[in-house]
Write a protein that holds these residues in place. Structure first.
Motif, PDB file in Angstrom:
ATOM      1  N   SER A  71       0.814  -1.225   0.000  1.00  0.00           N
ATOM      2  CA  SER A  71       0.000   0.000   0.000  1.00  0.00           C
ATOM      3  C   SER A  71       0.836   1.260   0.000  1.00  0.00           C
ATOM      4  O   SER A  71       0.485   2.262   0.621  1.00  0.00           O
ATOM      5  N   SER A  72       1.967   1.222  -0.694  1.00  0.00           N
ATOM      6  CA  SER A  72       2.819   2.401  -0.809  1.00  0.00           C
ATOM      7  C   SER A  72       2.277   3.336  -1.880  1.00  0.00           C
ATOM      8  O   SER A  72       1.603   2.922  -2.814  1.00  0.00           O
ATOM      9  N   ASN A  73       2.590   4.617  -1.732  1.00  0.00           N
ATOM     10  CA  ASN A  73       2.280   5.602  -2.764  1.00  0.00           C
ATOM     11  C   ASN A  73       3.501   5.743  -3.659  1.00  0.00           C
ATOM     12  O   ASN A  73       4.621   5.950  -3.171  1.00  0.00           O
TER      13      ASN A  73
END
Length: 108
Positions: A71-73
Motif C-alpha cells: 500500500s505504498s504511494n
C-alpha cells in the motif's frame, strides 16, 4: 541454436525469393499470390527462440519495486515520444503491471 533450423530458414527464404523472381519475370498473378501466401505463413511454420538476458537496470527496478511496503504511494512518470514508443511502451506497461500488483498486495 540448431544449425538445421538456420539452414531451413535460409532455404525457405531462397524459395520465397525464387517465387517472387518468377512472379515478376512472368507477370503471372498465381506466382505473386503464392509468394505472398508463402511469406505470410512462413513465420507460422518455423519459429525461432532467442535467449533473453535480464539487464542490471531491469533487475534494479524489479528489486526496488519488491522492496516497497504494501500500500505504498508511488509516483511514476514516463516521458517518451512517438519515435521511441515501440521501444519504451512495453517496458512502461511491465513496470506499471508489477507496481499495481505489488501495491494491491497481489504478488506472492
Amino acid at each position: 541454436m540448431n544449425p538445421w533450423l538456420i539452414i531451413a530458414y535460409v532455404l525457405l527464404i531462397a524459395a520465397g525469393a525464387f517465387l517472387l523472381y518468377r512472379a515478376f519475370r512472368t507477370a503471372d498473378r498465381r506466382y505473386i499470390y503464392l509468394a505472398v501466401s508463402f511469406f505470410r505463413y512462413f513465420p507460422v511454420l518455423i519459429t525461432l527462440t532467442f535467449p533473453t538476458e535480464i539487464s542490471p537496470e531491469t533487475r534494479q527496478l524489479y528489486d526496488a519495486v519488491e522492496a516497497l511496503p504494501d500500500s505504498s504511494n508511488v509516483l511514476l512518470t514516463f516521458d517518451y515520444y512517438a519515435s521511441t514508443l515501440a521501444e519504451t511502451e512495453p517496458m512502461s506497461r511491465a513496470a506499471l503491471h508489477q507496481l499495481s500488483a505489488k501495491i494491491a498486495g497481489c504478488l506472492p
